[in-house]
Each structure stands twice: as structure tokens, then as C-alpha cells.
Design a protein around this motif. Sequence first.
Motif: not given
Length: 82
Positions: A47-54, A72-78, A65-68
Motif C-alpha cells: 500500500c502506498t499514497d497516490g492521486v487520482i487526476a485527470d 499531481m493535483k487531484g483526489k488523494k487515495v491509497l 489516471g492513477l499516479y504515485l
Amino acid sequence: MVRIFRRLDNKSRSVYAVTGTTDPEEAVMEVIKFKKASAKTAGDYICTDGVIADYTDENGNKMDGLYLDGKMKGKKVLIVCR
């Protein structure tokens, strides 16, 4: 909530984006429940931190798109994967 993303390097492998928690153990358990897998497999996941961004694909379509990268600006996710 769990969202599924396909890896670009191996489209048969899935990566899961978990929202609504900041606890990695809870995120892994959410993915296990989502997949209806055994709780004994929890040690197999990372598990790591990530971001969902357009992003815009080659056809001009806007997609998520899912980014590590935390820049990136977007919604923070794991991000949870095997």
C-alpha cells in the motif's frame, strides 16, 4: 470506496485505489473485501499514497489516471496492489 485501474505495463494486472481512509491496513482490508479474498492474504499486498487526476488520452478523451507522484493535483487515495 475501491476503484480498479489497469496497469499500463501489464493490462491483466489490477491496481486498486481506496478512498475514505488514511490507514494502509484498513485500505488493504477494503480491497480484500472487494475481491472477496481470504483475510490471510493481507500480507501479500503493498500500500502506498497516490492521486487520482485527470488526463487526456491520444484520442482527446478525458479520463481518470492513477499516479504515485504527490505533485499531481487531484483526489488523494491509497494505492493497493500485489
